[in-house]
Design an enzyme around this catalytic site. Structure first.
Site, PDB file in Angstrom:
ATOM      1  N   ASP A  57      41.595 -52.120  13.623  1.00  0.00           N
ATOM      2  CA  ASP A  57      41.412 -51.527  14.480  1.00  0.00           C
ATOM      3  C   ASP A  57      40.174 -52.498  15.576  1.00  0.00           C
ATOM      4  O   ASP A  57      39.481 -52.351  15.819  1.00  0.00           O
ATOM      5  CB  ASP A  57      40.673 -50.654  14.192  1.00  0.00           C
ATOM      6  CG  ASP A  57      40.225 -49.140  15.325  1.00  0.00           C
ATOM      7  OD1 ASP A  57      41.398 -49.764  16.293  1.00  0.00           O
ATOM      8  OD2 ASP A  57      39.787 -48.280  15.203  1.00  0.00           O
ATOM      9  N   ASP A 150      45.934 -50.987  19.584  1.00  0.00           N
ATOM     10  CA  ASP A 150      45.568 -51.809  19.412  1.00  0.00           C
ATOM     11  C   ASP A 150      44.767 -51.700  17.852  1.00  0.00           C
ATOM     12  O   ASP A 150      43.514 -52.344  17.451  1.00  0.00           O
ATOM     13  CB  ASP A 150      43.847 -51.347  19.973  1.00  0.00           C
ATOM     14  CG  ASP A 150      43.535 -50.051  19.629  1.00  0.00           C
ATOM     15  OD1 ASP A 150      43.982 -49.258  20.013  1.00  0.00           O
ATOM     16  OD2 ASP A 150      42.119 -50.048  19.488  1.00  0.00           O
ATOM     17  N   GLU A 151      45.489 -50.816  17.261  1.00  0.00           N
ATOM     18  CA  GLU A 151      45.559 -50.980  15.275  1.00  0.00           C
ATOM     19  C   GLU A 151      46.477 -51.011  14.156  1.00  0.00           C
ATOM     20  O   GLU A 151      47.234 -50.527  15.349  1.00  0.00           O
ATOM     21  CB  GLU A 151      44.309 -49.428  14.804  1.00  0.00           C
ATOM     22  CG  GLU A 151      45.372 -48.434  15.034  1.00  0.00           C
ATOM     23  CD  GLU A 151      44.926 -46.690  15.213  1.00  0.00           C
ATOM     24  OE1 GLU A 151      43.771 -47.464  13.981  1.00  0.00           O
ATOM     25  OE2 GLU A 151      44.696 -46.358  16.112  1.00  0.00           O
TER      26      GLU A 151
END
Length: 444
Positions: A57, A150-151
């Protein structure tokens, strides 16, 4: 951050250079330093060489990208989000010190941190950076399951020979590459299943690396609140509390059948997750489950005519996204947020699936009309779920004999927009809604 249990001697990993205890070293070094690079970010755990499910993350991703691109913002509190009426999309760690959090109403965020620099989201930029980071992940393993820009989850099982070391080492070197190439940081959670990997990645932010092994999982989870279990929101947490279940260990007293009977399908998850069990696989390219769009108003709106004007552009946006992905939706979902921040979600199952903005609009308007009872709203959204391939859409029926005409009309509009631009042609209802006129005052 590592949760260490008394077991066999733990293996130590240097997060700066990837050195592992038991491998060659260049010189003696203090116990708290890597003997190869003299770095101090050492991670020790007895299961470090056997765990392979990870959650990565990026830290405060949107805000971090903005700070990277504008060094003047480096030490300032930064909030990425909408205007005064919007919500916080992301907050840097400086802003978080003031209590600012994602999804917080903007006016509350600015009240908590009045000196914050507010930046409108640049989703194209964030998606571009996110894609490049994901490409680095996919160099480690094809089993990458994105959760957002983003993860992602990664399954590195069986990659030891390919990368010359256990997954923990590969992950440490990956994070180092992300920092060097993009000037961004990320946190890692490593465990033996997805649930615990996700929990671990939140333990040591920012720039963290936490491990939860099999030997300590139940003990680690025991005193944690049930809200840590994925899917347990505030409402279910309150219900569980009324039943005397506050911490995860409280769930261990119940059989699965009892929990399912009491709380429905989520009872299975309560049973397995509380025991550190999660059978879900890391699945790349998980199918899209829903597509939606929403907007927050500058001022609360209760007038149906004005709300209807905001509804149509959202339906067009959802229809464009459906067509771009080759999908159609079988259920229309309307989302409203009242002036007092109460969230209302209503849905209606269609007679077959559609990708037409006009059909989405008609169904959403039907739902909206029933909800307009004098309340005012600060947000409206529309979406579709129960997605299926576009080839199955808009088959037409005796119930809707007008569907073929709607298809021809919308396809013609799409062709014009593709040729002349997205704003080349529009329906009248797509014009910006105007507020009702105030009555003129008679002169004395």
């Amino acid at each position: 951050m590592a949760i260490v249990v008394e077991q066999t001697a733990p293996t130590t990993l240097c997060r700066d250079c990837g050195w592992l205890s038991g491998t060659s070293q260049t010189a003696d070094a203090p116990a708290d330093r890597c003997p190869k690079c003299r770095g101090h970010r050492l991670l020790s755990h007895s299961e470090i060489a056997s765990l392979s499910i990870a959650h990565i993350d990026c830290d405060a991703f949107y805000a971090s990208v903005e700070k990277r691109d504008n060094p003047d913002l480096r030490d300032k509190p930064v909030i990425v989000g909408g205007g005064h009426r919007g919500v916080v999309s992301a907050a840097c760690y400086v802003a978080r010190l003031y209590g600012v959090r994602s999804a917080m109403p903007m006016f509350k965020a600015l009240k908590a941190c009045p000196d914050a620099v507010v930046i409108r989201p640049d989703m194209n930029k964030y998606r571009s950076v996110g894609r490049q980071i994901r490409e680095l992940m996919e160099e480690l393993t094809p089993l990458v399951e994105p959760l957002s820009i983003d993860e992602a989850f990664l399954d590195l099982t069986g990659t030891e020979r390919l990368h010359g070391g256990p997954p923990a080492r590969s992950l440490a070197l990956l994070i180092k590459r992300i920092e060097e190439r993009f000037s961004l940081t990320a946190s890692v959670g490593l465990s033996y299943n997805k649930f615990l990997a996700k929990v671990a990645s939140d333990l040591d932010k920012p720039r963290g690396f936490a491990i939860i092994g099999k030997a300590e999982a139940k003990r680690f989870l025991a005193d944690k609140p049930v809200g840590m279990i994925w899917g347990v929101g505030k409402a279910l947490q309150a219900t569980l509390a009324r039943d005397g279940i506050a911490n995860i260990k409280d769930l261990l007293a119940y059989e699965e059948a009892v929990l399912v009977g009491r709380y429905g399908a989520i009872g299975r998850r309560l049973y397995s997750f509380s025991r550190g069990e999660d059978q879900r696989k890391v699945t790349p390219d998980s199918p899209t489950k829903s597509i939606s769009a929403e907007t927050t108003f500058d001022e609360d709106i209760g007038d149906l005519a004005l709300l209807r004007g905001h509804l149509w552009p959202l339906c067009e946006k959802v229809a464009r996204r459906l067509k771009a992905q080759g999908l159609a939706g079988g259920t229309v979902v309307l989302k409203l947020k009242t002036g007092s921040f109460k969230l209302i979600t209503r849905s209606h199952r269609l007679d077959g699936s559609t990708r037409l903005a006009e059909v989405l609009y008609r169904e959403a308007l039907y739902i909206l009309t029933k909800e307009c009872d004098g309340r005012v709203f600060r947000l409206i959204g529309v979406g579709v779920s129960e997605l299926e391939p576009l080839s199955h859409a808009d088959q037409g029926s005796l119930i809707d004999p007008d569907r073929p005409r709607l298809i021809r009309l919308e396809d013609a509009l799409d062709r014009l927009r593709d040729k002349l631009g997205p704003d080349a042609i529009a329906k009248g209802r797509g014009f910006k809604p105007m507020p009702p006129r105030k009555p003129l005052k008679k002169s004395e």
